[in-house]
Motif scaffolding. Structure first.
Motif, short mmCIF file in Angstrom:
data_model
loop_
_atom_site.label_atom_id
_atom_site.label_comp_id
_atom_site.label_asym_id
_atom_site.label_seq_id
_atom_site.Cartn_x
_atom_site.Cartn_y
_atom_site.Cartn_z
N LEU A 111 -13.18 118.41 57.71
CA LEU A 111 -13.75 117.18 57.92
C LEU A 111 -14.30 117.02 59.59
O LEU A 111 -15.46 116.94 59.81
N PHE A 112 -13.28 117.35 60.24
CA PHE A 112 -13.67 117.67 61.61
C PHE A 112 -13.20 119.18 62.36
O PHE A 112 -11.93 119.42 62.08
N ILE A 113 -14.11 119.66 63.25
CA ILE A 113 -13.36 120.96 63.71
C ILE A 113 -13.49 120.56 65.26
O ILE A 113 -14.47 120.10 65.94
N ARG A 114 -12.25 121.05 66.09
CA ARG A 114 -12.20 120.53 67.43
C ARG A 114 -13.05 121.70 68.14
O ARG A 114 -12.54 123.06 68.07
N ARG A 115 -13.75 121.43 69.08
CA ARG A 115 -14.52 122.26 70.07
C ARG A 115 -14.37 121.56 71.53
O ARG A 115 -15.15 120.58 71.67
N GLY A 116 -13.33 122.11 72.14
CA GLY A 116 -13.14 121.57 73.40
C GLY A 116 -12.41 120.12 73.16
O GLY A 116 -11.42 120.00 72.53
N ASN A 117 -12.93 119.27 73.85
CA ASN A 117 -12.52 117.72 73.73
C ASN A 117 -13.41 117.17 72.71
O ASN A 117 -13.18 115.99 72.66
N LYS A 118 -14.00 117.91 72.05
CA LYS A 118 -14.96 116.98 71.07
C LYS A 118 -14.70 117.26 69.70
O LYS A 118 -14.24 118.48 69.10
#
Length: 312
Positions: free
Chosen positions: A55-62
């Motif tokens: 669903l969501f993939i963390r890229r840094g703080n996003k």
């Protein structure tokens, strides 16, 4: 996916999904929902298990959504918005107590012309109702009505396809503005002046400048477009400090000539009038909140003064 039965899914989890999607951050989503970050993470874990997708993939703080998440959000967000609003209003609409947010598609021109009176009405009739003003190109408007990103938009009459309802609000007409000491001095531009002047023009479309160019083309007059903008409010400041000639709706031009050293001049055309309509999706046609908001817009439009008659 083997576990897509939404009857087994807590509605609150969908609210969390929608909020994380909007905020792109577990921390910000938690603050918006008054939940801890660990509670948001736990909810996201349940959603991932249910949909069998990250669903969501963390890229840094996003937190970036996966393709499936994008698809889910596009389908769920408008429906979720309707459900929450219906629960909030208990199937009815009371302006005095409602906390609805209406998303209105208004250009700079319409904001200047209508928004002050709309806000005045909201302050007295619906103190907890809020507005979100959105600007969209002609090409974006139908999709934004369909996916719930717009409740209503105001603009000229066009074919926006099946399922888009409309109501006429008022008329206006295109005029030109220029600085008071501009070399062009008459009340009506000549065709030669139109051909040699440099214009700043408005375009809310991705594909052209609209009906005014068609009028001039059929009259055999071609004007020089020096600058094209998407915000009417920029035009007066550009015109006041240059030899540019700007095209504006007359009602807006009258507002700016009262506060800036500008004057109005007409184009060598017998008719530059246009009509402004409010548009909404059929799904909202009988919604009490929408009916009320449309009545507010109609009331404000009806209170506008009539245009003066021009002799060409």
């Amino acid at each position: 996916m083997s576990k897509t039965n939404l009857s087994n899914l807590d509605l609150n989890l969908l609210v969390i999904l929608d909020t994380v999607f909007s905020e792109r951050s577990l921390t910000l989503a938690g603050k918006k929902l008054f939940m801890t970050q660990s509670a948001i993470s736990h909810a996201l874990s349940k959603l991932r298990d249910h949909f069998e997708d990250r669903l969501f993939i963390r890229r840094g703080n996003k937190m970036d959504p996966t393709p499936l998440c994008e698809e889910l959000h596009e389908s769920l967000s408008p429906s979720l918005k309707k459900i929450l609003e219906s629960l909030d209003d208990r199937g009815e609409f009371s302006p005095e107590s409602s906390k609805r947010t209406f998303r209105l598609g208004l250009s700079d021109y319409l904001c200047n012309l209508l928004l002050p009176e709309i806000i005045s009405i909201l302050q007295t009739q619906a103190p907890n109702v809020t507005l979100r003003i959105v600007q969209a190109t002609y090409e974006q408007r139908t999709a934004m009505l369909q996916n719930g990103k717009l409740d209503l938009f105001l603009g000229c009459l066009r074919d926006y396809g099946a399922g888009i309802f409309k109501e006429k609000l008022f008329q206006d007409r295109e005029v030109c503005i220029l600085r008071k000491d501009h070399p062009i001095t008459g009340e009506v531009m000549t065709e030669d002046e139109v051909s040699h002047a440099e214009f700043v023009a408005l375009s809310l479309s991705e594909s052209g400048l609209g009906f005014l160019e068609d009028y001039l083309y059929h009259k055999g007059v071609q004007r020089k477009i020096k600058v094209v903008v998407q915000q009417e409010a920029v035009i007066p400041s550009l015109v006041s400090s240059s030899n540019l000639v700007g095209t504006l709706a007359e009602r807006l031009a009258q507002i700016y000539t009262k506060i800036m050293p500008l004057r109005i001049i007409r184009l060598p055309l017998q008719n530059t009038e246009f009509e402004i309509f409010q548009h909404w999706h059929a799904v909202n046609d009988n919604d009490p909140a929408h009916i009320w908001m449309r009545s507010v817009l109609k009331h404000v439009a009806d209170s506008l003064p009539q245009l003066t008659k021009h002799k060409y």
